[in-house]
Design an enzyme around this catalytic site. Structure first.
Site, PDB file in Angstrom:
ATOM      1  N   ARG A   1       1.725 -72.503 -17.526  1.00 55.71           N
ATOM      2  CA  ARG A   1       1.866 -73.794 -18.192  1.00 55.71           C
ATOM      3  C   ARG A   1       3.337 -74.168 -18.153  1.00 55.71           C
ATOM      4  NH1 ARG A   1       1.169 -75.136 -24.670  1.00 55.71           N
ATOM      5  NH2 ARG A   1       1.671 -77.364 -24.493  1.00 55.71           N
ATOM      6  N   HIS A   2       3.616 -75.447 -17.873  1.00 56.49           N
ATOM      7  CA  HIS A   2       5.014 -75.880 -17.794  1.00 56.49           C
ATOM      8  C   HIS A   2       5.799 -75.473 -19.037  1.00 56.49           C
ATOM      9  CE1 HIS A   2       4.455 -79.092 -20.762  1.00 56.49           C
ATOM     10  NE2 HIS A   2       3.311 -79.360 -20.163  1.00 56.49           N
TER      11      HIS A   2
ATOM     12  N   GLN B   1       8.478 -75.940 -22.182  1.00 53.98           N
ATOM     13  CA  GLN B   1       8.481 -76.966 -23.233  1.00 53.98           C
ATOM     14  C   GLN B   1       9.027 -78.289 -22.691  1.00 53.98           C
ATOM     15  OE1 GLN B   1      11.671 -77.292 -26.255  1.00 53.98           O
ATOM     16  NE2 GLN B   1      10.100 -76.694 -27.744  1.00 53.98           N
TER      17      GLN B   1
ATOM     18  N   TRP C   1       8.669 -84.125 -25.009  1.00 52.22           N
ATOM     19  CA  TRP C   1       7.679 -84.649 -25.954  1.00 52.22           C
ATOM     20  C   TRP C   1       6.978 -83.531 -26.716  1.00 52.22           C
ATOM     21  CZ3 TRP C   1       4.672 -89.638 -24.234  1.00 52.22           C
ATOM     22  CH2 TRP C   1       5.590 -90.687 -24.082  1.00 52.22           C
TER      23      TRP C   1
ATOM     24  N   GLY D   1      -0.111 -86.129 -22.342  1.00 47.76           N
ATOM     25  CA  GLY D   1      -1.109 -86.477 -21.336  1.00 47.76           C
ATOM     26  C   GLY D   1      -0.510 -86.752 -19.973  1.00 47.76           C
TER      27      GLY D   1
ATOM     28  N   GLU E   1      -2.246 -82.887 -16.785  1.00 51.19           N
ATOM     29  CA  GLU E   1      -2.701 -82.661 -18.154  1.00 51.19           C
ATOM     30  C   GLU E   1      -3.905 -83.559 -18.445  1.00 51.19           C
ATOM     31  OE1 GLU E   1      -3.469 -81.087 -20.611  1.00 51.19           O
ATOM     32  OE2 GLU E   1      -1.632 -80.797 -21.777  1.00 51.19           O
TER      33      GLU E   1
ATOM     34  N   TYR F   1      -4.712 -88.293 -22.703  1.00 53.96           N
ATOM     35  CA  TYR F   1      -4.951 -88.467 -24.134  1.00 53.96           C
ATOM     36  C   TYR F   1      -5.227 -89.918 -24.534  1.00 53.96           C
ATOM     37  CZ  TYR F   1      -4.205 -83.722 -25.813  1.00 53.96           C
ATOM     38  OH  TYR F   1      -4.350 -82.383 -26.080  1.00 53.96           O
TER      39      TYR F   1
ATOM     40  N   ARG G   1      -8.159 -83.259 -30.340  1.00 57.20           N
ATOM     41  CA  ARG G   1      -7.310 -82.312 -29.621  1.00 57.20           C
ATOM     42  C   ARG G   1      -8.075 -81.092 -29.132  1.00 57.20           C
ATOM     43  NH1 ARG G   1      -1.961 -80.661 -32.600  1.00 57.20           N
ATOM     44  NH2 ARG G   1      -1.607 -79.797 -30.519  1.00 57.20           N
TER      45      ARG G   1
ATOM     46  N   GLY H   1      -1.275 -77.341 -20.196  1.00 55.87           N
ATOM     47  CA  GLY H   1      -2.091 -76.560 -21.105  1.00 55.87           C
ATOM     48  C   GLY H   1      -3.575 -76.765 -20.925  1.00 55.87           C
ATOM     49  N   ASN H   2      -4.016 -78.021 -20.845  1.00 57.49           N
ATOM     50  CA  ASN H   2      -5.453 -78.275 -20.780  1.00 57.49           C
ATOM     51  C   ASN H   2      -6.045 -78.146 -19.385  1.00 57.49           C
ATOM     52  OD1 ASN H   2      -6.507 -78.964 -23.549  1.00 57.49           O
ATOM     53  ND2 ASN H   2      -4.738 -80.316 -23.459  1.00 57.49           N
TER      54      ASN H   2
END
Length: 231
Positions: free
Chosen positions: A8-9, A11, A14, A22, A87, A90, A114, A183-184
């Site tokens: 996962r990238h 931090q 945002w 998103g 991602e 959202y 979420r 993450g997703n």
């Protein structure tokens, strides 16, 4: 058998500001850059070598991949960018502060948006100024493919073709693959790889910058899964 590494990238700016991100193209924070570099150092320390690299079309993932490959002396390997690893979208929540959204809609509703597997967030219309339909990086996609919002189920549906058509065949050919994404999209891929239930996937977390290493047998059954934590 081949190895697959998911990262996962690091931090993002945002993430730091507690905003829904998103498909918004947000950069890495200073900490995120450090995490991506630490991931590359961990990869090198564990002797992981790759034949192919995949990432999304969003710079926080692209930069994470590049930092990781640079630190592990593998920037030369073939690299592929695809929207399928973006991602989850959202929808109308993108750019909104998560705490403000919880105050407006209620903690329970925001938690459902979420973490639920199949509940969509408030959708963003195609004519909205922030719609991805206006972004030229998606100009070659069927407009019906560009989402106004996604849940994890929809994210998985767009990730599966990439796995089946490109990544799985490479692993079956004994080629090692690294994927730096989000993450997703990575949770969706992990769900598919590990056959995680719709309920249990809600408890799976992907730490920023942390390499997750899969070993498979000749039929792509998972033999082992390791993590290399970063600061």
């Amino acid at each position: 058998m081949a190895k697959l590494v998911l990262i996962r990238h690091g931090q993002s700016e945002w993430n730091l500001a507690n905003l829904f991100t998103g498909w918004e193209d947000v950069d890495l924070s200073e900490k995120g850059v450090a995490q991506a570099k630490a991931a590359g150092k961990a990869i090198k320390e564990h002797g992981l070598e790759f034949d192919y690299a995949y990432t999304s079309v969003l710079k926080r993932a692209i930069k994470t991949l590049h930092y990781a490959l640079e630190e592990s002396d593998q920037m030369w390997i073939p690299e592929f960018k695809t929207w399928r690893l973006n991602e989850r979208h959202y929808g109308a929540l993108q750019g909104k502060n998560k705490a403000d959204a919880a105050e407006k809609y209620g903690d329970e509703q925001v938690h459902i948006w979420r973490r639920s597997y199949d509940v969509l967030p408030p959708l963003l219309s195609a004519d909205d100024e922030g719609s991805a339909a206006k972004d030229r990086r998606y100009a070659n996609l069927d407009p019906r493919t560009i989402p106004g919002g996604e849940n994890l189920k929809v994210t998985l549906e767009r990730v599966i073709p990439l796995w089946e058509d490109e990544i799985a065949p490479k692993l079956l050919d004994n080629k090692n693959v690294i994927i730096a994404a989000h993450g997703n999209s990575l949770r969706a891929l992990s769900k598919y790889i590990e056959n995680i239930s719709d309920e249990d996937i809600m408890n799976l977390e992907m730490a920023t910058g942390e390499p997750v290493v899969y070993d498979f047998d000749e039929k792509l059954n998972v033999l082992s899964k390791d993590k290399y934590p970063v600061d």
